[in-house]
Design a protein around this motif. Structure first.
Motif, PDB file in Angstrom:
ATOM      1  N   HIS A 173       0.831  -1.194   0.000  1.00 28.77           N
ATOM      2  CA  HIS A 173       0.000   0.000   0.000  1.00 28.77           C
ATOM      3  C   HIS A 173       0.877   1.260   0.000  1.00 28.77           C
ATOM      4  CE1 HIS A 173      -3.687  -2.318   0.368  1.00 28.77           C
ATOM      5  NE2 HIS A 173      -3.062  -3.065   1.277  1.00 28.77           N
ATOM      6  N   ASP A 174       0.554   2.214   0.892  1.00 31.35           N
ATOM      7  CA  ASP A 174       1.305   3.481   0.888  1.00 31.35           C
ATOM      8  C   ASP A 174       2.162   3.657   2.132  1.00 31.35           C
ATOM      9  OD1 ASP A 174      -0.659   3.812   2.732  1.00 31.35           O
ATOM     10  OD2 ASP A 174      -1.460   5.688   1.920  1.00 31.35           O
ATOM     11  N   THR A 187       4.384   8.515   2.866  1.00 33.31           N
ATOM     12  CA  THR A 187       2.996   8.664   2.419  1.00 33.31           C
ATOM     13  C   THR A 187       2.750  10.071   1.874  1.00 33.31           C
ATOM     14  OG1 THR A 187       2.304   7.076   4.114  1.00 33.31           O
ATOM     15  CG2 THR A 187       0.588   8.432   3.101  1.00 33.31           C
ATOM     16  N   GLN A 191       1.622  11.136  -1.970  1.00 35.23           N
ATOM     17  CA  GLN A 191       0.466  11.981  -2.247  1.00 35.23           C
ATOM     18  C   GLN A 191       0.860  13.235  -3.028  1.00 35.23           C
ATOM     19  OE1 GLN A 191      -2.782  11.600  -1.782  1.00 35.23           O
ATOM     20  NE2 GLN A 191      -2.620   9.564  -0.845  1.00 35.23           N
ATOM     21  N   LYS A 194       1.773  12.293  -6.783  1.00 37.11           N
ATOM     22  CA  LYS A 194       0.875  11.410  -7.538  1.00 37.11           C
ATOM     23  C   LYS A 194       0.542  11.952  -8.924  1.00 37.11           C
ATOM     24  CE  LYS A 194      -3.462  13.183  -5.563  1.00 37.11           C
ATOM     25  NZ  LYS A 194      -4.661  12.800  -4.771  1.00 37.11           N
ATOM     26  N   SER A 232      -1.242  -2.586  -4.983  1.00 31.25           N
ATOM     27  CA  SER A 232      -2.114  -2.041  -3.944  1.00 31.25           C
ATOM     28  C   SER A 232      -2.224  -0.526  -4.017  1.00 31.25           C
ATOM     29  CB  SER A 232      -1.608  -2.469  -2.564  1.00 31.25           C
ATOM     30  OG  SER A 232      -0.243  -2.072  -2.386  1.00 31.25           O
ATOM     31  N   LEU A 233      -1.110   0.164  -4.225  1.00 32.81           N
ATOM     32  CA  LEU A 233      -1.151   1.623  -4.309  1.00 32.81           C
ATOM     33  C   LEU A 233      -1.690   2.080  -5.656  1.00 32.81           C
ATOM     34  CD1 LEU A 233      -0.488   4.356  -3.043  1.00 32.81           C
ATOM     35  CD2 LEU A 233       1.837   4.132  -3.941  1.00 32.81           C
ATOM     36  N   GLN A 236      -5.607   2.142  -6.026  1.00 31.17           N
ATOM     37  CA  GLN A 236      -6.441   3.041  -5.254  1.00 31.17           C
ATOM     38  C   GLN A 236      -7.159   4.031  -6.168  1.00 31.17           C
ATOM     39  OE1 GLN A 236      -4.291   4.913  -2.051  1.00 31.17           O
ATOM     40  NE2 GLN A 236      -3.620   2.958  -1.174  1.00 31.17           N
ATOM     41  N   GLU A 237      -8.444   4.235  -5.907  1.00 29.88           N
ATOM     42  CA  GLU A 237      -9.272   5.045  -6.803  1.00 29.88           C
ATOM     43  C   GLU A 237      -8.840   6.503  -6.856  1.00 29.88           C
ATOM     44  OE1 GLU A 237     -13.342   4.576  -5.828  1.00 29.88           O
ATOM     45  OE2 GLU A 237     -13.416   2.440  -6.319  1.00 29.88           O
ATOM     46  N   ASP A 238      -8.275   7.021  -5.754  1.00 30.93           N
ATOM     47  CA  ASP A 238      -7.902   8.427  -5.747  1.00 30.93           C
ATOM     48  C   ASP A 238      -6.551   8.696  -6.405  1.00 30.93           C
ATOM     49  OD1 ASP A 238      -6.603   7.039  -3.721  1.00 30.93           O
ATOM     50  OD2 ASP A 238      -6.293   8.860  -2.527  1.00 30.93           O
ATOM     51  N   MET A 239      -5.891   7.651  -6.892  1.00 25.33           N
ATOM     52  CA  MET A 239      -4.601   7.805  -7.552  1.00 25.33           C
ATOM     53  C   MET A 239      -4.794   7.852  -9.066  1.00 25.33           C
ATOM     54  SD  MET A 239      -2.321   8.118  -5.276  1.00 25.33           S
ATOM     55  CE  MET A 239      -1.960   7.799  -3.547  1.00 25.33           C
TER      56      MET A 239
END
Length: 392
Positions: A173-174, A187, A191, A194, A232-233, A236-239
């Motif tokens: 993940h992050d 993290t 962000q 990205k 995993s990262l 993610q929908e916000d990426m």
């Protein structure tokens, strides 16, 4: 006196006496035009003689144990360098994971421009300052279950934890909740970056056997008969990650100085708005040798390519309703290369020999003068006929 008379009988170039010759203005004009034509054709023949051409020859490639050098320069506008991974695999079983030797990654801002070295230096100094604050010679960071509890392995950095997770086959993940990553602001960095892109350029050396190299998101996870990536990262929908790319350059082996060797993938642009998307390029590499007139020899390769792209969710092709795509796979850009058993030898040679050049010059002079004589004779006869009619 007998011998000169025999030579006189062999003379093919009999001469007329000066008094029997008639010079005309039309003959002078034809002579000038003929001389200009002879000069022009002679220059053309000389340029043709000086021209260098390649004579190709196809032979069986008998080389053994050679390495294949891959030269690449590829831009990914919507994948940050921290997330982008390059792996190489071949039929001999050799796997190079997250290749960094010979490869330079350049971070790109949202506008596609390289992030300045001064900004990168500031970020690096800030990270080192944060690390120094957390330094403890007796510190042994946890690996969060990725190594056995009784192991003496320490994960002192966020990268150590990520590698341990990769070897275990776990999703990273992050880095949230991991003290090493929080201390390094991993993290926050993900962000912040990205919306960045990445340019990958450099040279890698591989075995000269069937194989592939690919760009995919996340750390590589390789187990016997199994290769995948930590998505995993990326998932993610916000990426806003996707694998649109520009192939600025891709070649195999040394470059040829005179530009005779073309690289069909140079300048290729592929765009997608879909995150789960896969691009594939199937390349046939052919060994090529260039032999110069100077004796210099260059061993390189040329290639042909076909491409394919698909959505990983599978389903029916929108452009070809009767075609169904399989489901599954890894998002990314994949280059599968095959090695041809044949070799092309390009020998540099003159377009024609010096003897052919002299033959051409003689043909030009003789042909132009013969045609000019015919034209001059025709003009003179026509003029003589007109004058005879006027005198009557």
């Amino acid at each position: 006196m007998g011998q000169p008379r025999r030579l006189l009988s062999l003379d093919a170039f009999s001469k007329t006496v000066e008094d029997a010759r008639i010079r005309t203005a039309s003959g002078g004009l034809v002579t000038i035009v003929a001389a200009l034509i002879i000069l022009w054709l002679t220059v053309s023949e000389w340029m043709d003689y000086r021209q260098v051409v390649y004579r190709p020859e196809l032979v069986v490639d008998k080389a053994r144990g050679e390495r294949l050098e891959i030269n690449l320069d590829i831009t990914f506008p919507h994948i940050p360098c921290d997330l982008l991974s390059m792996d190489i695999m071949d039929a001999s079983g050799e796997v190079q994971e997250q290749v960094s030797h010979g490869i330079m990654k350049t971070r790109l801002d949202p506008n596609g421009k390289a992030i300045s070295s001064s900004q990168l230096q500031l970020e690096k100094e800030r990270e080192e300052k944060e690390k120094r604050k957390q330094e403890d010679p007796n510190y042994c960071g946890p690996c969060y279950g990725a190594v056995p509890p009784d192991s003496d392995v320490c994960c002192n950095t966020c990268e150590d934890v990520r590698k341990a997770y990769s070897e275990k086959g776990w999703a990273f993940h992050d880095g949230s909740g991991m003290e090493q990553c929080e201390n390094e602001h991993y993290t926050e960095r993900i962000q912040k970056g990205k919306n960045e892109g990445c340019n990958v350029a450099g040279h890698v050396s591989v075995n000269k056997v069937v194989g592939n190299f690919h760009f995919a998101p996340g750390s590589s996870i390789t187990q016997p008969g199994f290769h995948t990536h930590d998505l995993s990262l990326f998932a993610q929908e916000d990426m806003p990650f996707r694998f649109s790319h520009v192939i600025n350059h891709l070649s195999f082996g040394p470059e040829v100085d005179d530009g005779k060797l073309s690289n069909p993938l140079d300048g290729t642009v592929r765009n997608t708005e879909i995150k789960a998307f896969n691009f594939q390029y199937f390349i046939k590499v052919v060994a090529t040798r260039y032999e110069r007139l100077s004796g210099k020899t260059t061993e390189t390769n040329q290639y042909s390519v076909t491409s394919h792209e698909r959505r990983l969710i599978g389903g029916r092709d929108e452009d070809h309703p009767h075609t169904m795509h399989s489901r599954g796979g890894i998002p990314g850009v994949f280059f599968s290369y095959d090695i041809s058993p044949m070799k092309v030898i390009n020998r540099e040679q003159r377009g024609k020999s010096f003897g052919s050049f002299l033959t051409g010059i003689c043909a030009i002079v003789g042909g132009v003068l013969t045609v000019a004589a015919v034209i001059d004779r025709g003009v003179w006869e026509a003029d003589k006929a007109l004058r005879s009619k006027k005198s009557m």
